[in-house]
Write a protein that holds these residues in place. Structure first.
Motif, PDB file in Angstrom:
ATOM      1  N   PHE A 165       0.874  -1.165   0.000  1.00 48.08           N
ATOM      2  CA  PHE A 165       0.000   0.000   0.000  1.00 48.08           C
ATOM      3  C   PHE A 165       0.915   1.219   0.000  1.00 48.08           C
ATOM      4  O   PHE A 165       1.641   1.463   0.956  1.00 48.08           O
ATOM      5  CB  PHE A 165      -0.858  -0.025   1.257  1.00 48.08           C
ATOM      6  N   THR A 166       0.905   1.967  -1.082  1.00 47.47           N
ATOM      7  CA  THR A 166       1.773   3.135  -1.192  1.00 47.47           C
ATOM      8  C   THR A 166       0.918   4.394  -1.253  1.00 47.47           C
ATOM      9  O   THR A 166      -0.032   4.443  -2.032  1.00 47.47           O
ATOM     10  CB  THR A 166       2.640   3.039  -2.463  1.00 47.47           C
ATOM     11  N   THR A 167       1.231   5.358  -0.435  1.00 51.66           N
ATOM     12  CA  THR A 167       0.494   6.622  -0.488  1.00 51.66           C
ATOM     13  C   THR A 167       1.353   7.703  -1.119  1.00 51.66           C
ATOM     14  O   THR A 167       2.521   7.851  -0.780  1.00 51.66           O
ATOM     15  CB  THR A 167       0.061   7.053   0.928  1.00 51.66           C
ATOM     16  N   ILE A 168       0.762   8.411  -2.079  1.00 50.30           N
ATOM     17  CA  ILE A 168       1.399   9.602  -2.617  1.00 50.30           C
ATOM     18  C   ILE A 168       0.786  10.754  -1.839  1.00 50.30           C
ATOM     19  O   ILE A 168      -0.401  11.027  -1.957  1.00 50.30           O
ATOM     20  CB  ILE A 168       1.093   9.793  -4.119  1.00 50.30           C
ATOM     21  N   PHE A 169       1.595  11.377  -1.009  1.00 51.21           N
ATOM     22  CA  PHE A 169       1.078  12.415  -0.128  1.00 51.21           C
ATOM     23  C   PHE A 169       1.554  13.784  -0.589  1.00 51.21           C
ATOM     24  O   PHE A 169       2.710  13.961  -0.967  1.00 51.21           O
ATOM     25  CB  PHE A 169       1.532  12.141   1.307  1.00 51.21           C
ATOM     26  N   GLY A 170       0.681  14.770  -0.514  1.00 48.32           N
ATOM     27  CA  GLY A 170       1.074  16.135  -0.838  1.00 48.32           C
ATOM     28  C   GLY A 170      -0.138  17.036  -0.826  1.00 48.32           C
ATOM     29  O   GLY A 170      -1.272  16.571  -0.925  1.00 48.32           O
ATOM     30  N   ASN A 171       0.102  18.329  -0.713  1.00 50.18           N
ATOM     31  CA  ASN A 171      -1.008  19.281  -0.711  1.00 50.18           C
ATOM     32  C   ASN A 171      -1.563  19.444  -2.124  1.00 50.18           C
ATOM     33  O   ASN A 171      -0.977  18.942  -3.082  1.00 50.18           O
ATOM     34  CB  ASN A 171      -0.540  20.626  -0.172  1.00 50.18           C
ATOM     35  N   ALA A 172      -2.642  20.183  -2.233  1.00 45.40           N
ATOM     36  CA  ALA A 172      -3.210  20.472  -3.544  1.00 45.40           C
ATOM     37  C   ALA A 172      -2.136  21.114  -4.416  1.00 45.40           C
ATOM     38  O   ALA A 172      -1.397  21.970  -3.949  1.00 45.40           O
ATOM     39  CB  ALA A 172      -4.404  21.403  -3.390  1.00 45.40           C
ATOM     40  N   GLY A 173      -2.005  20.661  -5.657  1.00 47.61           N
ATOM     41  CA  GLY A 173      -1.015  21.241  -6.555  1.00 47.61           C
ATOM     42  C   GLY A 173       0.356  20.596  -6.471  1.00 47.61           C
ATOM     43  O   GLY A 173       1.285  21.004  -7.152  1.00 47.61           O
ATOM     44  N   ALA A 174       0.497  19.555  -5.652  1.00 45.80           N
ATOM     45  CA  ALA A 174       1.806  18.912  -5.491  1.00 45.80           C
ATOM     46  C   ALA A 174       2.160  18.050  -6.691  1.00 45.80           C
ATOM     47  O   ALA A 174       3.325  17.745  -6.919  1.00 45.80           O
ATOM     48  CB  ALA A 174       1.824  18.069  -4.218  1.00 45.80           C
ATOM     49  N   GLY A 175       1.150  17.634  -7.461  1.00 45.27           N
ATOM     50  CA  GLY A 175       1.406  16.789  -8.628  1.00 45.27           C
ATOM     51  C   GLY A 175       0.912  15.359  -8.484  1.00 45.27           C
ATOM     52  O   GLY A 175       1.135  14.533  -9.360  1.00 45.27           O
ATOM     53  N   LYS A 176       0.209  15.086  -7.390  1.00 42.91           N
ATOM     54  CA  LYS A 176      -0.270  13.720  -7.125  1.00 42.91           C
ATOM     55  C   LYS A 176      -1.173  13.190  -8.233  1.00 42.91           C
ATOM     56  O   LYS A 176      -0.964  12.102  -8.756  1.00 42.91           O
ATOM     57  CB  LYS A 176      -1.084  13.673  -5.812  1.00 42.91           C
ATOM     58  N   THR A 177      -2.189  13.996  -8.564  1.00 44.08           N
ATOM     59  CA  THR A 177      -3.167  13.539  -9.553  1.00 44.08           C
ATOM     60  C   THR A 177      -2.521  13.364 -10.917  1.00 44.08           C
ATOM     61  O   THR A 177      -2.777  12.379 -11.604  1.00 44.08           O
ATOM     62  CB  THR A 177      -4.344  14.530  -9.632  1.00 44.08           C
ATOM     63  N   THR A 178      -1.625  14.281 -11.284  1.00 45.53           N
ATOM     64  CA  THR A 178      -0.924  14.165 -12.564  1.00 45.53           C
ATOM     65  C   THR A 178      -0.137  12.862 -12.609  1.00 45.53           C
ATOM     66  O   THR A 178      -0.169  12.131 -13.605  1.00 45.53           O
ATOM     67  CB  THR A 178       0.014  15.374 -12.769  1.00 45.53           C
ATOM     68  N   LEU A 179       0.553  12.546 -11.530  1.00 44.74           N
ATOM     69  CA  LEU A 179       1.335  11.311 -11.480  1.00 44.74           C
ATOM     70  C   LEU A 179       0.423  10.095 -11.667  1.00 44.74           C
ATOM     71  O   LEU A 179       0.715   9.189 -12.441  1.00 44.74           O
ATOM     72  CB  LEU A 179       2.098  11.229 -10.149  1.00 44.74           C
ATOM     73  N   LEU A 180      -0.701  10.086 -10.966  1.00 45.09           N
ATOM     74  CA  LEU A 180      -1.646   8.985 -11.087  1.00 45.09           C
ATOM     75  C   LEU A 180      -2.194   8.868 -12.510  1.00 45.09           C
ATOM     76  O   LEU A 180      -2.314   7.774 -13.057  1.00 45.09           O
ATOM     77  CB  LEU A 180      -2.809   9.181 -10.094  1.00 45.09           C
ATOM     78  N   ARG A 181      -2.476  10.015 -13.096  1.00 46.38           N
ATOM     79  CA  ARG A 181      -3.035  10.000 -14.453  1.00 46.38           C
ATOM     80  C   ARG A 181      -2.008   9.506 -15.474  1.00 46.38           C
ATOM     81  O   ARG A 181      -2.361   8.849 -16.444  1.00 46.38           O
ATOM     82  CB  ARG A 181      -3.536  11.403 -14.831  1.00 46.38           C
ATOM     83  N   ILE A 182      -0.739   9.790 -15.209  1.00 46.27           N
ATOM     84  CA  ILE A 182       0.318   9.291 -16.099  1.00 46.27           C
ATOM     85  C   ILE A 182       0.454   7.774 -15.948  1.00 46.27           C
ATOM     86  O   ILE A 182       0.612   7.053 -16.929  1.00 46.27           O
ATOM     87  CB  ILE A 182       1.650  10.038 -15.837  1.00 46.27           C
ATOM     88  N   ILE A 183       0.345   7.282 -14.701  1.00 49.07           N
ATOM     89  CA  ILE A 183       0.419   5.831 -14.482  1.00 49.07           C
ATOM     90  C   ILE A 183      -0.761   5.138 -15.182  1.00 49.07           C
ATOM     91  O   ILE A 183      -0.621   4.100 -15.800  1.00 49.07           O
ATOM     92  CB  ILE A 183       0.434   5.492 -12.975  1.00 49.07           C
ATOM     93  N   ALA A 184      -1.937   5.774 -15.083  1.00 52.28           N
ATOM     94  CA  ALA A 184      -3.129   5.186 -15.690  1.00 52.28           C
ATOM     95  C   ALA A 184      -3.101   5.285 -17.208  1.00 52.28           C
ATOM     96  O   ALA A 184      -3.805   4.552 -17.893  1.00 52.28           O
ATOM     97  CB  ALA A 184      -4.382   5.880 -15.151  1.00 52.28           C
ATOM     98  N   GLY A 185      -2.298   6.207 -17.726  1.00 52.45           N
ATOM     99  CA  GLY A 185      -2.206   6.351 -19.175  1.00 52.45           C
ATOM    100  C   GLY A 185      -3.145   7.387 -19.764  1.00 52.45           C
ATOM    101  O   GLY A 185      -3.222   7.527 -20.973  1.00 52.45           O
ATOM    102  N   VAL A 186      -3.856   8.108 -18.919  1.00 53.98           N
ATOM    103  CA  VAL A 186      -4.757   9.139 -19.444  1.00 53.98           C
ATOM    104  C   VAL A 186      -4.022  10.467 -19.671  1.00 53.98           C
ATOM    105  O   VAL A 186      -4.590  11.403 -20.207  1.00 53.98           O
ATOM    106  CB  VAL A 186      -6.010   9.357 -18.558  1.00 53.98           C
TER     107      VAL A 186
END
Lengths: 361, 362
Positions: free
Chosen positions: B31-52
C-alpha cells in the motif's frame, strides 16, 4: 435570536424514503446545537425544513412561541451557510457583505461601518475590493459566512460549512464561529458529519441516524453515556467496540461471555440486564479504555495483535480474541503483529446495551 | 505480480511544471500513499500511471515492461477518482455489477463479488436504490465499490475518501488496507491527509510542487523527515517550528529557542556554536500539566486559549512568549477559560533543521 422548536417533524421523499422520522427537539435561544450524523441521516433535510426550503410531510416548526411552518423562507429571517460556498461571483467581497444590508435599505454610512467591522472580524479586509468569484474556497466560505451573519437574523443555520475548505482555514473559521457565538449570543444550528466539529462547537449535540433523533445531550454525555449502540459507535475514533454477549448469574456476579471474551460485573451493579429476555446483551468498551499488557494480568483475556498502526498521537491495535475482534488504542504501547497480549476491560468503563441497542448500564 | 517503476517523469501544463523529474518504484502487494497538498502533482502522477496523461519525459514500467505509450485500456490499471457519475437508470447493485458483466462472469460469481464489496463499504442496504435516492456520501461509496470490484494489477485511488463522512472514512481506511492484504492488491493512493498515509500505507512518497521530497517506510518518513518541508506537511496538526540558536557554555552545547533551552552536546559534531537553526517538535510529543513537575524533560509555561476535541483526543492551542504552540493530547481536555499550563517534552523528539537549507541535522 429565537428559540427553535421542532414538533413531530416527519419528511418523506418520493413517498418512499423517510428522511426525517417524527423528530422533536428544542434549540434554546443563544445556544449552538450540532446536528451530527452520517450522510443520509436526514440532518440536511431537517435544516432545510427549519429554513423553510422544504415543507415537511407532517409536523411543525416554531420560532419562540410562533408557528412558522407555513411561512415562506424569505419571511423567516433565517441565515444559512451551505457546504459549498455561495457568493455573488462578479461582485466584490465588499458588495457581497453589503448585499443583505442593502436589501434592508440601510444607509450607506451604516453599511460601510458594518461591512468594515465584519471584514475585520473575519480577516477579509485585504480582499474587500476583489471579486468574490476569484477567491479560494476558504475566502469564499468566509464571505458567505459574513453575508449570513452581518444582518441580525432570527437564527443561523450552518450546513457543513467547513467540509470543503483546507484544514488550516478550517481551524480559523471554526474559531470565528465560536467567537461570533460567544459575542452575539446567536442561536446556531450546525450540521456536520464530523464528530470533532460537533464535540468542539456544540453546547449540545443531536445525534441522528435514519431520520431519528437518537440522543440530544452535552458532548460529555454523548461520549460517556451514549444512549444507544449507534451513538457509541459513531462518537469516538474509532468508535466503541460492541460485542454481543450471553450473560448468566454466577454467585454474586453476572458473567458476560462471547467467543474469546469473558467479563464479570457485580450483580448489584448489573442486575438490570436480567430484564433482557433474549438472554443476550451488547457489551461496549471504548478502544482508549482497554488495558493492555504483555504479561499475564488478573482477569486478562488472551488475544493476538493482528494489526498495528502508529498514527503519531496514538497507536491503534486490532486484537483477535478467538472469534471476536476488538480495537484498542494506546499512546505508548509498542507491539509486533502476531504477538500475544493480555487484555482487560476495566469495570467502570463498560457499557451495556440491550438487544434493541438501548443503553442499560 | 505488479512492480511499477516510475523513471524520471516530468510534465508541464502550459509552461507550468506539474512534475519535475520524479522517480520511484511502487512495490508489489504494498500500500503506497502519494502524499502532498493540492497542486503537489499527485493527480498528474496517477493520471500518467493510468495512461490518461502523457509524460513530457520519462518512462513507466509495469513488471519490467515499458508501458509509457500503452493506451489506458491495455494497462490493467484501475483508477478510482475523487468523484464520478453513476448510471442514473440503474440500481446500486447494477451499477456495481456493470464492470463484471462486461467481463462475462457468471451470475453467482457476480453476486458474490457485489455482496462482498458492498458489505465492506457499508452499502449492502442500498443495493436496490437508485442513485437519485442516495446522499452524496452514499453515492461516493457506490462509485468506489464499482472501481474496486474488478481485478487489476494496480489500483490507483485519487483522494477517494475526501468527500466522505468521517465515520465512513475511518471504516474505509481499514477496509482498503485489509483489501490490499487479502487480495494481495497493489494500491497507490493519493491523499492530502497525513492520517490516510499513517493509518494505511506501508510506504509513503511525500511530494511538493511537482517534486518527490522523500520516499520510504511510513514511520521512517514521519519520525525522521529529510527536511523541514516534509516535517511540516506530513503530520496533523502541523509540527511546531521555532527559531533556535546553538550556544556553547562550559564545554556543553545548548540550543536556545524563545521557549526553552536544551542540552545538545551529544550532537556537537553536527551543530556549530553561534549558528541559527530551526527546531521542530510534533504536537503529540508535547504533554501538558497544570502544575510544574520536576522531570528529566524540557518544560516551559504556556497559556491554552483554544481546545478542539477530536474523538477521544484534544488539540490544544497555546501561546507562550508570543509563539503559537499546538499540543495534541490523547485524552479529552476541557478548558474553563484561559488556562496557564506547563508544557513538557522529551528532548529526544526534537528535530533540528538547518536554517537555510531546511535539511534535518539531527
Amino acid at each position: 435570536m429565537s428559540k427553535i422548536t421542532l414538533k413531530n417533524i416527519t419528511h418523506i421523499y418520493d413517498k418512499r424514503v423517510k428522511a426525517v422520522d417524527n423528530l422533536s427537539m428544542e434549540v434554546d435561544d443563544g445556544k449552538l446545537v450540532a446536528l451530527l450524523g452520517p450522510s443520509g441521516c436526514g440532518k440536511t433535510t431537517l435544516m432545510r425544513i427549519i429554513a423553510g426550503l422544504i415543507y415537511p410531510t407532517s409536523g411543525d416548526v416554531y420560532f419562540d412561541e410562533d408557528r412558522f411552518t407555513d411561512i415562506e423562507p424569505e419571511r423567516r429571517n433565517v441565515a444559512m451557510v451551505f457546504q459549498f460556498p455561495v457568493v455573488y461571483a462578479t461582485m466584490s467581497v465588499y458588495e457581497n457583505l453589503a448585499f443583505p444590508l442593502r436589501a434592508k435599505k440601510l444607509g450607506e454610512e451604516e453599511i460601510k461601518r458594518k461591512v468594515k467591522e465584519m471584514a475585520e472580524f473575519l480577516e477579509l479586509t485585504p480582499y474587500l475590493e476583489m471579486k468574490a468569484g476569484k477567491q479560494n474556497a476558504a475566502i469564499k466560505q468566509m464571505t458567505s459566512l459574513g453575508r449570513a451573519i452581518i444582518r441580525d437574523a432570527r437564527c443561523v443555520l450552518l450546513d457543513e460549512p467547513l467540509t470543503n475548505i483546507d484544514p488550516h482555514s478550517r481551524l480559523i473559521l471554526r474559531e470565528k464561529i465560536l467567537r461570533y457565538r460567544a459575542e452575539k449570543k446567536q442561536t446556531i444550528v450546525y450540521v456536520t458529519h464530523d464528530q470533532s466539529e460537533a464535540l468542539t462547537l456544540g453546547d449540545k449535540i443531536a445525534v441522528m441516524n435514519n431520520g431519528i433523533l437518537l440522543q440530544y445531550d452535552t458532548s460529555r454525555n454523548v461520549y460517556e453515556r451514549p444512549a444507544s449502540s449507534f451513538v457509541a459507535y459513531f462518537i469516538g475514533n474509532p468508535g466503541m467496540n460492541l460485542i454481543e454477549c450471553a450473560f448468566k448469574k454466577v454467585g454474586s456476579k453476572i458473567v458476560f461471555e462471547s467467543d474469546g471474551i469473558k467479563v464479570s460485573l457485580p450483580y448489584e451493579l448489573a442486575k438490570e440486564v436480567e430484564k433482557e429476555t433474549s438472554g443476550k446483551v451488547v457489551l461496549g468498551i471504548r478502544p482508549e479504555h482497554i488495558e493492555l499488557s504483555k504479561r499475564k494480568v488478573e482477569e486478562g483475556m488472551l488475544g493476538t495483535c493482528v494489526l498495528f498502526e502508529d498514527i503519531g498521537i496514538t497507536k491503534v491495535l486490532n486484537l483477535q480474541l478467538n472469534g471476536t475482534k476488538v480495537r484498542a488504542k494506546n499512546p505508548e504501547f509498542e507491539v509486533e503483529v502476531g504477538e500475544k497480549l493480555y487484555i482487560r476491560f476495566p469495570e467502570e468503563r463498560l457499557r451495556i446495551f440491550n438487544s434493541k441497542g438501548e443503553i442499560i448500564l | 505480480m505488479a512492480e511499477l517503476v516510475i523513471e524520471n517523469i516530468s510534465k508541464k501544463f502550459m509552461g507550468k511544471t506539474a512534475l519535475d523529474n520524479v522517480s520511484l518504484t511502487i512495490h508489489d502487494k504494498l500500500f503506497t500513499t502519494i502524499f502532498g497538498n493540492a497542486g503537489a502533482g499527485k493527480t498528474t502522477l496517477l493520471r500518467i500511471i493510468a495512461g490518461v496523461e502523457k509524460p513530457d519525459k520519462g518512462k513507466i514500467y509495469l513488471n519490467g515492461k515499458d508501458i509509457t505509450t500503452f493506451l489506458p485500456k491495455d494497462r490493467n490499471v484501475a483508477m478510482v477518482y475523487q468523484s464520478f457519475a453513476l448510471y442514473p437508470h440503474m440500481t446500486v447493485y447494477d451499477n456495481i455489477a456493470n464492470p463484471l458483466r462486461a467481463r462475462k462472469m457468471t451470475k453467482s460469481q457476480i453476486d458474490e463479488k457485489v455482496n462482498q464489496i458492498s458489505k465492506s463499504l457499508g452499502i449492502q442496504e442500498l443495493l436496490s436504490r437508485y442513485p437519485r435516492e442516495l446522499s452524496g456520501g452514499q453515492a461516493q461509496r457506490v462509485a468506489i465499490a464499482r472501481s474496486l470490484v474488478r481485478d487489476a494489477d494496480v489500483y490507483l485511488l485519487d483522494e477517494p475518501l475526501t468527500n466522505l463522512d468521517y465515520k465512513i472514512r475511518e471504516g474505509m481506511r481499514e477496509e482498503l488496507k485489509k483489501m490490499c492484504k487479502d487480495f494481495s492488491a497493489t494500491l497507490v493512493y493519493a491523499s492530502p491527509d497525513p492520517l490516510d498515509a499513517l493509518a494505511m500505507a506501508d510506504r509513503v512518497a511525500v511530494m511538493s510542487d511537482g517534486k518527490l521530497l522523500q520516499y520510504g517506510l511510513t514511520r521512517d518518513v514521519y519520525y525522521t523527515p529529510n527536511d523541514i518541508t516534509v516535517a511540516t506537511i506530513f503530520g496533523t496538526p502541523p509540527i511546531n517550528i521555532l527559531k533556535a540558536e546553538a550556544r556553547e557554555k562550559d564545554g556543553h552545547l545548548f540550543l536556545e529557542t524563545p521557549l526553552f533551552r536544551t542540552d545538545v552536546t551529544k550532537y556537537k559534531e553536527r551543530l556549530s556554536p553561534n549558528k541559527e537553526y530551526k527546531v521542530g517538535v510534533r504536537p503529540h510529543h508535547l504533554a501538558i500539566s497544570k502544575r510544574k513537575v520536576e522531570v528529566e524533560m524540557v518544560s516551559f509555561p504556556a497559556e491554552v486559549h483554544l481546545t478542539h476535541v477530536v474523538g477521544a483526543e484534544t488539540i490544544c492551542y497555546a501561546r507562550s512568549n508570543s509563539e503559537e504552540i499546538t499540543i495534541h493530547v490523547p485524552y479529552i481536555y476541557r478548558m474553563e477559560g484561559l488556562e496557564q499550563v506547563y508544557v513538557y517534552f522529551d528532548p529526544a523528539h526534537l528535530l533540528v533543521f538547518d536554517k537555510d537549507t531546511g535539511l534535518r541535522v539531527t
